[in-house]
Design an enzyme around this catalytic site. Structure first.
Site: not given
Ligand code: ACO
Length: 436
Positions: A268, A307, A363
């Site tokens: 987050h 996201h 971010d």
């Molecule tokens: N890098 C690489 N792969 C990713 C990333 C990433 N940053 N984010 C998602 N994916 C992939 C997942 O592994 C998944 O792949 P799959 O379908 O092969 O299993 C697919 O994309 C879908 O991702 P989910 O994790 O299901 O998406 P979710 O909506 O649950 O997660 C989140 C969203 C937590 C923001 C995620 O994208 C993440 O962890 N990003 C990195 C952390 C980050 O930048 N957080 C800040 C968010 S903005 C905020 O809170 C202010």
């Protein structure tokens, strides 16, 4: 049959049910009518991580993830970032309308006159270890304010609620600045009422021996814009925490501290600190392709990318990129920007990221600006918590005023053991694989 309904046939019983559809939603409680027998509890939905469940009705912020739109109370984020100050936007979030000139003057006066911390709060903060993480200090200190203002527990009195909200918005920068100076071993700087919200924050962070701190206007405005962008974001993890903890009628200090704890997580608000660590680990533009290869092979995530809601582009990231240029004109270019731009360029052309609709989020660039302004990465999430406090409080108020809301309490699907025979300790064999 009216058009705005949905009809479900339960193949277990061949019974058909018709439910109203309002605003694209059916009521989960309607599903309880679907039973196989009179003793049956009724149908529930299973939705880990709330992927498809609306927990409330809200009129605070609106996101269209496909189109990359964010609005506060109907106003596009781009317009607010261009024309407003952060306190003006905080007013909009809390009261639903933009203030008039007189209302804004009064609001700014009120917030400015609630920036002081009680001396015992200052002593409390001084007792943290010299290397305490500023976010841990912020969460604990906001919770500790609950002991300074015990009257905050009276959440039913709107006047009392408003006073606590002013205190929280006013004191957040003071706590944040003190946590920063604590880590440097510098004495605490008291607020200066002549200064704007962000100028005063900069004063409390960076004033040394000069009689009056003068903030660089470009940096103060950039910080104000960053605060606007971070002020609210519908039902994200920390807003949901605010509503969930607040639904127990916990006081606003403890509730805000819980939300700040949620924000601290690296998935987050903690992501901006992780972005900087990631850029450090990559080291140079040349190493970007190899780093992305590792991510695609499943070794970690690209921090600052992806996201839950935005599947096109995070509109805040666009504005931050613009603000970064303004900041770099004053501070000089942060070398990490080149690595970040290269990461973005390659990732946006790469099938792995395109297919999963992974774009830079708020971010991705915020940490690079903050670092150029002189903040250490440990401070980044604290900088997020300051403006988000306005959003949390708006969500909290809306939740309290909503007659449909009750204490938040999800259901579960129990998958554990059925009732078992108890064995006295002498007759038990170890069945637990992990070592204690
Ligand atoms: N890098 C690489 N792969 C990713 C990333 C990433 N940053 N984010 C998602 N994916 C992939 C997942 O592994 C998944 O792949 P799959 O379908 O092969 O299993 C697919 O994309 C879908 O991702 P989910 O994790 O299901 O998406 P979710 O909506 O649950 O997660 C989140 C969203 C937590 C923001 C995620 O994208 C993440 O962890 N990003 C990195 C952390 C980050 O930048 N957080 C800040 C968010 S903005 C905020 O809170 C202010």
């Amino acid at each position: 049959m009216t058009k705005d309904t949905v009809t479900i046939t339960d193949n277990r019983t061949n019974q058909t049910y018709t439910f109203p559809v309002v605003k694209g939603t059916i009521r989960a409680m309607d599903l309880r009518q679907i039973k196989t027998s009179p003793d049956d509890f009724g149908l529930m939905t299973y939705d880990p991580a709330f992927m498809n469940t609306a927990s409330c009705q809200s009129s605070i912020s609106f996101i269209d993830g496909e189109l990359g739109i964010l609005r506060y109370r109907g106003y596009p984020i781009e317009t607010l970032a261009e024309h407003c100050t952060f306190l003006e936007v905080a007013y909009l979030l809390l009261f639903g309308e933009l203030p008039t000139g007189a209302e804004l003057k009064n609001w700014v006066h009120e917030i400015t006159h609630h920036t002081m911390l009680h001396e015992t709060t200052k002593q409390f903060m001084e007792s943290f270890r010299y290397d305490a993480h500023p976010m841990g200090m912020l969460v604990s200190t906001v919770a500790a304010l609950s002991t300074v203002y015990p009257e905050a527990r009276d959440i039913d009195d709107p006047k009392n609620r408003l006073l606590q909200m002013k205190r929280l918005i006013g004191k957040m920068p003071s706590i944040a600045a003190m946590s920063y100076r604590h880590s440097l071993g510098f004495p605490y700087v008291y607020p200066d009422n002549d200064l704007s919200y962000t100028e005063n924050f900069m004063n409390m962070l960076w004033k040394m021996v000069e009689p009056k701190y003068v903030a660089d206007p470009v940096l103060a405005r950039a910080l104000d814009i960053l605060f606007i962008l971070h002020a609210d974001h519908e039902q994200n993890c920390s807003a949901n925490t605010m509503r969930s903890v607040g639904s127990a009628h916990t006081d606003p200090y403890l509730t805000t501290a819980a939300s700040a704890a949620a924000l601290a997580g690296p998935l987050h608000g903690g992501a901006n600190e992780e972005v900087l660590k990631m850029l450090d680990a990559i080291g140079s533009k040349a190493n970007v392709p190899a780093y992305l290869k590792k991510i695609k092979e499943g070794h970690g995530k690209l921090m600052g990318f992806g996201h839950r809601v935005y599947k096109n582009y995070d509109p805040r990231a666009k504005i931050i990129k613009w603000a970064a240029e303004q900041v770099f004109n004053v501070t000089g270019r942060n070398a990490k920007l080149d690595i970040a731009l290269e990461l973005e360029r390659i990732a946006l052309e790469d099938d792995y990221f395109v297919k999963r609709k992974l774009y830079p989020n708020v971010d991705f660039y915020s940490g690079i600006i903050y670092q150029a302004m002189g903040f250490k990465p440990e401070m980044f999430t604290v900088l997020f918590a300051i403006p988000r406090t306005a959003g949390w409080l708006a969500q909290w108020q809306e939740m309290l005023a909503d007659s449909e809301q009750k204490i938040a309490r999800p259901r579960q699907i129990y998958v554990g053991q059925n009732v078992r025979e108890f064995l006295p300790i002498a007759q038990r064999a170890s069945l637990v694989a992990t070592e204690h």
